[in-house]
Design a protein around this motif. Structure first.
Motif, short mmCIF file in Angstrom:
data_model
loop_
_atom_site.label_atom_id
_atom_site.label_comp_id
_atom_site.label_asym_id
_atom_site.label_seq_id
_atom_site.Cartn_x
_atom_site.Cartn_y
_atom_site.Cartn_z
N PHE A 128 -16.63 -17.27 45.90
CA PHE A 128 -15.20 -17.32 45.58
C PHE A 128 -14.79 -18.78 45.41
O PHE A 128 -15.11 -19.62 46.26
CB PHE A 128 -14.39 -16.67 46.70
CG PHE A 128 -14.87 -15.29 47.06
CD1 PHE A 128 -14.42 -14.18 46.36
CD2 PHE A 128 -15.81 -15.10 48.07
CE1 PHE A 128 -14.87 -12.90 46.68
CE2 PHE A 128 -16.27 -13.84 48.40
CZ PHE A 128 -15.81 -12.73 47.70
N PRO A 129 -14.05 -19.11 44.35
CA PRO A 129 -13.65 -20.50 44.12
C PRO A 129 -12.57 -20.95 45.10
O PRO A 129 -11.73 -20.16 45.52
CB PRO A 129 -13.13 -20.49 42.69
CG PRO A 129 -12.66 -19.08 42.48
CD PRO A 129 -13.58 -18.21 43.27
N VAL A 130 -12.61 -22.22 45.43
CA VAL A 130 -11.54 -22.85 46.22
C VAL A 130 -10.47 -23.33 45.24
O VAL A 130 -10.80 -23.93 44.21
CB VAL A 130 -12.11 -24.00 47.05
CG1 VAL A 130 -11.01 -24.75 47.78
CG2 VAL A 130 -13.14 -23.48 48.05
N PRO A 131 -9.18 -23.07 45.52
CA PRO A 131 -8.14 -23.36 44.51
C PRO A 131 -8.04 -24.81 44.08
O PRO A 131 -7.86 -25.09 42.89
CB PRO A 131 -6.85 -22.90 45.20
CG PRO A 131 -7.28 -21.91 46.23
CD PRO A 131 -8.62 -22.37 46.68
N THR A 132 -8.12 -25.75 45.02
CA THR A 132 -7.93 -27.16 44.67
C THR A 132 -9.24 -27.73 44.12
O THR A 132 -10.27 -27.69 44.80
CB THR A 132 -7.48 -27.97 45.89
OG1 THR A 132 -6.27 -27.41 46.40
CG2 THR A 132 -7.23 -29.42 45.52
N PRO A 133 -9.23 -28.27 42.91
CA PRO A 133 -10.46 -28.80 42.31
C PRO A 133 -11.07 -29.91 43.16
O PRO A 133 -10.37 -30.73 43.75
CB PRO A 133 -9.98 -29.34 40.96
CG PRO A 133 -8.71 -28.60 40.67
CD PRO A 133 -8.07 -28.36 42.01
N GLY A 134 -12.40 -29.92 43.20
CA GLY A 134 -13.12 -31.00 43.88
C GLY A 134 -12.98 -31.02 45.38
O GLY A 134 -13.14 -32.07 45.99
N SER A 135 -12.70 -29.87 46.00
CA SER A 135 -12.38 -29.85 47.43
C SER A 135 -13.55 -30.22 48.33
O SER A 135 -13.37 -30.78 49.39
CB SER A 135 -11.86 -28.46 47.83
OG SER A 135 -10.56 -28.25 47.35
N GLY A 136 -14.77 -29.84 47.94
CA GLY A 136 -15.91 -30.11 48.80
C GLY A 136 -15.89 -29.35 50.10
O GLY A 136 -15.95 -29.96 51.18
N PRO A 137 -15.81 -28.01 50.08
CA PRO A 137 -15.81 -27.27 51.35
C PRO A 137 -17.09 -27.52 52.13
O PRO A 137 -18.17 -27.60 51.56
CB PRO A 137 -15.68 -25.81 50.90
CG PRO A 137 -16.16 -25.78 49.49
CD PRO A 137 -15.80 -27.12 48.91
N PHE A 138 -16.95 -27.61 53.46
CA PHE A 138 -18.12 -27.96 54.28
C PHE A 138 -18.21 -27.07 55.52
O PHE A 138 -19.05 -26.20 55.61
CB PHE A 138 -18.07 -29.44 54.67
CG PHE A 138 -19.26 -29.89 55.47
CD1 PHE A 138 -20.50 -30.01 54.87
CD2 PHE A 138 -19.14 -30.19 56.81
CE1 PHE A 138 -21.61 -30.42 55.61
CE2 PHE A 138 -20.23 -30.60 57.56
CZ PHE A 138 -21.48 -30.72 56.95
N GLY A 139 -17.34 -27.27 56.52
CA GLY A 139 -17.39 -26.46 57.72
C GLY A 139 -16.74 -25.10 57.50
O GLY A 139 -15.82 -24.97 56.69
N ILE A 140 -17.21 -24.09 58.24
CA ILE A 140 -16.63 -22.75 58.12
C ILE A 140 -16.84 -22.02 59.44
O ILE A 140 -17.85 -22.20 60.12
CB ILE A 140 -17.23 -21.97 56.93
CG1 ILE A 140 -16.47 -20.67 56.67
CG2 ILE A 140 -18.73 -21.72 57.13
CD1 ILE A 140 -16.82 -20.00 55.35
N THR A 141 -15.85 -21.20 59.81
CA THR A 141 -15.93 -20.43 61.05
C THR A 141 -15.11 -19.17 60.90
O THR A 141 -14.17 -19.11 60.11
CB THR A 141 -15.41 -21.26 62.25
OG1 THR A 141 -15.71 -20.59 63.47
CG2 THR A 141 -13.90 -21.48 62.17
N ALA A 142 -15.45 -18.16 61.67
CA ALA A 142 -14.62 -16.96 61.75
C ALA A 142 -13.42 -17.26 62.64
O ALA A 142 -13.56 -17.82 63.72
CB ALA A 142 -15.43 -15.80 62.32
#
Length: 297
Positions: free
Chosen positions: A96-110
């Motif tokens: 799924f795309p992240v809305p803001t271009p160039g965001s660089g998602p890294f960490g993720i948690t429930a």
């Protein structure tokens, strides 16, 4: 740091050197799941050593951190093509795309709300994604903060490291933000985890392990090797955490009373990154040079 107590430390090769095992977590299926950041794959490793690899639709997407989701799937960040990925225990993938271009998602948690929360390193945002793929973003009131790893806290809020802002951030599910500067200048926090009572984090530039209470009280524990470059951290129980030393080629343990023990990894310069508690109760670390390490405490 006390000398290595000769625990059972073993390594398993899971990929070639160019694949880059990076993130690791225990899945709902009793297996370990890894991101192979350089080859654009997700890997599944059973406790008896059976390995499966699942190539993603974009080999250069650089999957980073991976975590179990509330829907029984594994969710992970794709830092290069700015998407959030999902893989079921059977190997079915989506993104799924992240809305803001160039965001660089890294960490993720429930999160505590049956959704996933993630950091956007490049755009100073914290994102939320539902299991249906709906994404919303919370811009942070600090700039060039480089939010890195995120964890659900014992207080029902999300806690995350702000690597360049040298602080720990807190965000409620309602959008209220808190900022807690670190005592040591230039500490550059990265990994963070909850032990059910407080949050623990690592300071990669200072060579410290930190603890922050839900009230914002911070304690730092210096490592004997200032160049250890601690990278990731996981709670084994309340008051006990384990961490990787990227620069020291070790896995370490820290307790709430400040006792620190280090365990050398067999392969020199193995570049340990992510760490998790496995289904077998052992600690498992991803080694970017192509393996995983198992440390039986």
């Amino acid at each position: 740091m006390s000398p290595a107590a000769t625990p059972s430390v073993t390594e398993i090769v899971v990929a070639d050197e160019d694949a880059g095992p990076y993130g690791i977590t225990a899945g709902p299926d009793g297996a370990l799941w890894l991101t192979l950041t350089h080859s654009g794959c997700i890997a599944r490793l059973t406790l008896d050593g059976e390995l499966s690899r699942f190539p993603l639709d974009a080999p250069g997407c650089r999957p980073a951190v991976i975590t179990p989701g509330p829907d029984g799937a594994l969710w992970f960040t794709r830092s290069q093509d700015h998407r959030i990925g999902r893989i079921t225990p059977r190997g079915e993938t989506a993104s799924f795309p992240v809305p803001t271009p160039g965001s660089g998602p890294f960490g993720i948690t429930a999160g505590p709300d049956d959704a996933l929360w993630f950091t956007a390193m490049n755009t100073d945002r914290i994102g939320r994604i539902t299991t249906d793929g709906e994404v919303t973003e919370h811009p942070l009131p600090v700039r060039d903060a480089f939010p890195s790893v995120i964890a659900a806290g014992p207080d029902g809020a999300l806690w995350f490291t702000l690597n360049r802002a040298n602080a720990i951030g807190r965000l409620t599910t309602g959008g209220d933000f808190g900022l807690y500067p670190l005592p040591t200048p230039g500490a550059a926090p990265v990994g963070i985890t909850s032990d059910g009572t407080a949050l623990w984090f690592v300071e990669i530039a200072a060579g410290h392990i930190g603890r922050i209470s839900v009230d914002g009280e911070i304690t730092e524990y210096p490592l004997p090797d200032p160049g250890a470059r601690p990278h990731a951290v996981v709670a084994a129980s309340a008051g006990e955490c384990w961490f990787t030393e990227w620069g020291g080629n070790r896995v370490g343990r820290v307790t709430a009373d400040g006792e620190i023990t280090g365990y050398d990894l067999p392969t020199p310069s193995s570049e340990p990154h992510g760490i998790t508690v496995g289904p077998d109760g052992a600690l498992w670390a991803a080694l970017e040079t192509g393996g995983v390490a198992r440390v039986a405490p």
